[in-house]
Design a protein around this motif. Structure first.
Motif, PDB file in Angstrom:
ATOM      1  N   UNK A 154      10.848   0.448   0.910  1.00 43.33           N
ATOM      2  CA  UNK A 154      10.163   0.460  -0.382  1.00 43.33           C
ATOM      3  C   UNK A 154       9.972  -0.965  -0.908  1.00 43.33           C
ATOM      4  N   UNK A 155      10.966  -1.810  -0.698  1.00 48.23           N
ATOM      5  CA  UNK A 155      10.847  -3.201  -1.149  1.00 48.23           C
ATOM      6  C   UNK A 155       9.744  -3.919  -0.378  1.00 48.23           C
ATOM      7  N   UNK A 156       9.673  -3.676   0.935  1.00 49.71           N
ATOM      8  CA  UNK A 156       8.657  -4.332   1.759  1.00 49.71           C
ATOM      9  C   UNK A 156       7.258  -3.849   1.411  1.00 49.71           C
ATOM     10  N   UNK A 157       7.114  -2.552   1.123  1.00 48.96           N
ATOM     11  CA  UNK A 157       5.795  -1.981   0.880  1.00 48.96           C
ATOM     12  C   UNK A 157       5.358  -2.147  -0.566  1.00 48.96           C
ATOM     13  N   UNK A 158       6.290  -1.932  -1.515  1.00 46.66           N
ATOM     14  CA  UNK A 158       5.918  -1.918  -2.928  1.00 46.66           C
ATOM     15  C   UNK A 158       6.508  -3.073  -3.729  1.00 46.66           C
ATOM     16  N   UNK A 159       7.419  -3.834  -3.140  1.00 42.89           N
ATOM     17  CA  UNK A 159       7.976  -4.985  -3.843  1.00 42.89           C
ATOM     18  C   UNK A 159       9.013  -4.656  -4.889  1.00 42.89           C
ATOM     19  N   UNK A 170       2.773   7.951  -3.569  1.00 44.19           N
ATOM     20  CA  UNK A 170       1.687   7.101  -3.062  1.00 44.19           C
ATOM     21  C   UNK A 170       1.756   6.976  -1.543  1.00 44.19           C
ATOM     22  N   UNK A 171       2.958   6.822  -1.019  1.00 44.79           N
ATOM     23  CA  UNK A 171       3.121   6.668   0.424  1.00 44.79           C
ATOM     24  C   UNK A 171       2.751   7.957   1.160  1.00 44.79           C
ATOM     25  N   UNK A 172       3.172   9.091   0.614  1.00 45.18           N
ATOM     26  CA  UNK A 172       2.830  10.370   1.235  1.00 45.18           C
ATOM     27  C   UNK A 172       1.316  10.578   1.212  1.00 45.18           C
ATOM     28  N   UNK A 173       0.679  10.222   0.099  1.00 47.17           N
ATOM     29  CA  UNK A 173      -0.771  10.351   0.009  1.00 47.17           C
ATOM     30  C   UNK A 173      -1.456   9.469   1.052  1.00 47.17           C
ATOM     31  N   UNK A 174      -0.943   8.263   1.237  1.00 47.59           N
ATOM     32  CA  UNK A 174      -1.516   7.371   2.248  1.00 47.59           C
ATOM     33  C   UNK A 174      -1.400   7.984   3.639  1.00 47.59           C
ATOM     34  N   UNK A 175      -0.262   8.588   3.929  1.00 47.93           N
ATOM     35  CA  UNK A 175      -0.089   9.253   5.222  1.00 47.93           C
ATOM     36  C   UNK A 175      -1.060  10.414   5.380  1.00 47.93           C
ATOM     37  N   UNK A 176      -1.229  11.206   4.326  1.00 46.54           N
ATOM     38  CA  UNK A 176      -2.124  12.363   4.409  1.00 46.54           C
ATOM     39  C   UNK A 176      -3.568  11.943   4.658  1.00 46.54           C
ATOM     40  N   UNK A 177      -3.920  10.744   4.252  1.00 45.50           N
ATOM     41  CA  UNK A 177      -5.289  10.273   4.494  1.00 45.50           C
ATOM     42  C   UNK A 177      -5.529   9.922   5.967  1.00 45.50           C
ATOM     43  N   UNK A 178      -4.491  10.007   6.767  1.00 41.97           N
ATOM     44  CA  UNK A 178      -4.664   9.824   8.214  1.00 41.97           C
ATOM     45  C   UNK A 178      -4.770  11.163   8.937  1.00 41.97           C
ATOM     46  N   UNK A 179      -4.537  12.252   8.239  1.00 40.13           N
ATOM     47  CA  UNK A 179      -4.574  13.586   8.841  1.00 40.13           C
ATOM     48  C   UNK A 179      -5.978  14.155   8.642  1.00 40.13           C
TER      49      UNK A 179
END
Length: 373
Positions: A154-159, A170-179
């Motif tokens: 979370x720190x690496x991705x969102x700071x 937000x991360x789950x939504x980003x993953x779903x956009x690959x499905x």
């Protein structure tokens, strides 16, 4: 699957109308999907997608720690449950079909009644829903904070110094956009790209029926094959509602929780769909038009899984829909050959093989002593 433009038109008249330039321009033709839209406030990165994949499979984002997103959206079951009605959180019973999340990235209205307008909003609604994940937000977030790997990711991705639950969605939504559908693996999309042999002759005939005699294009149009509007097509109530008391208990509870008037609640024996959002009587029984992409892998069909095969779906529309429909459906008069051709075309809008994924390895929760180091 289909809806006549007006209830007084015959099939021949509808076909004629569809040939008029003005009407043809008003109905988007079927097309191949472009890359899914990405919101400005949740840009995609490989690291965010990888984090979202883990969280999608992680039961920590639920009430009992064992109901992740993947519990109701399994890749080998068409990213659904494969059953008519999704199972509910322990002690409850869901009341709708677990809609596939394949191509959910393209919808501007999520859930069967369209009460969520983004993947970012859909994820917490499901994880916290009483008959789905039943998770408490503060508890779910604290679970993530006790996972050292998640703290680092979370720190690496969102700071942030600690995992934040809003960022998890937000991360789950980003993953779903690959499905999403791969157009190179879809016979219909290859056909649109110029490969005239990509579809069978039956599928080509079915495409003509889809755009003409059956009138499917009137509601299932555009690249998604959905106008994302709402219709009552008379789908019969799920048989399960009458067979198992827990279905009725959950259904009545849902009616009550969604704020319907008492007379509606006491008489309610079926899902009211869009009415739960608008509270307008004319919206009872209306549900969002689903995409017709990937139907080959995502049975059963309809909001309650009432129809188990594409042949059943075609028969349902050929008969003019179900009792009480308000969508203007009329009998289509398809013969057996035309029905088979239409099914062949619907199957040609699916990938040659289902989109599968393996469950990722999930990080471990730290003990208190480890956490303090």
């Amino acid at each position: 699957m289909t809806r006549h433009i007006t209830p007084i038109l015959s099939s021949a008249a509808l076909t004629a109308l569809l040939s008029l330039p003005a009407l043809a321009e008003s109905i988007p033709p079927l097309a191949s999907l472009s890359p899914p839209p990405i919101p400005d406030d949740n840009p995609m990165t490989p690291e965010k997608v990888a984090l979202g994949e883990k969280l999608f499979w992680d039961g920590r984002l639920s009430g009992n720690g064992a109901m992740p997103c993947s519990a109701c959206h399994l890749p080998d079951l068409g990213w659904g449950t494969g059953g008519a009605i999704s199972f509910g959180y322990p002690g409850t019973q869901h009341w709708r079909n677990s809609q596939t999340i394949l191509n959910a990235a393209y919808y501007n209205k999520l859930f069967w009644e369209g009460n969520s307008t983004s993947l970012e909003a859909q994820a917490p609604a499901a994880a916290g829903g009483a008959v789905a994940g039943n998770g408490d937000g503060s508890m779910m977030e604290m679970r993530l904070r006790f996972v050292p790997d998640y703290v680092r990711e979370f720190k690496a991705v969102f700071g942030t110094d600690w995992p934040n639950l809003a960022h998890a969605w937000d991360a789950i939504a980003a993953y779903q956009r690959t499905i999403v559908t791969d157009a190179t693996k879809v016979p219909f999309d290859r056909y649109l790209a110029g490969d005239t042999d990509a579809m069978s002759d039956a599928a080509k005939r079915g495409m003509d029926i889809y755009n003409g005699k059956a009138g499917c294009i009137s509601c299932h149009n555009g690249a998604l094959a959905s106008d994302q509007k709402f219709y009552n097509i008379g789908v019969p109530a799920a048989a399960e509602f009458e067979q198992e008391p827990l279905y009725q208990i959950t259904l009545r509870w849902e009616l009550y929780q969604k704020g319907v008037p008492e007379d509606v609640y006491r008489a309610g024996a079926d899902d009211l769909g869009l009415y739960h959002v608008t509270k307008r009587p004319e919206d009872k029984g209306k549900f969002r038009t689903p995409s017709l992409r990937e139907l080959r892998w995502t049975e059963p069909y309809m909001h309650n899984g009432a129809l188990w095969s594409l042949a059943d779906v075609v028969d349902f529309y050929d008969a003019g829909g179900g009792e009480g429909q308000t969508a203007g459906l009329q009998p289509l008069g398809l013969n057996d050959g035309e029905k088979a051709d239409l099914v062949a075309f619907l199957e040609a809008m699916s990938m040659d093989e289902p989109l599968l994924a393996e469950a990722p390895e999930l990080p471990e929760t730290a003990t208190w002593s480890e956490f303090l180091k």
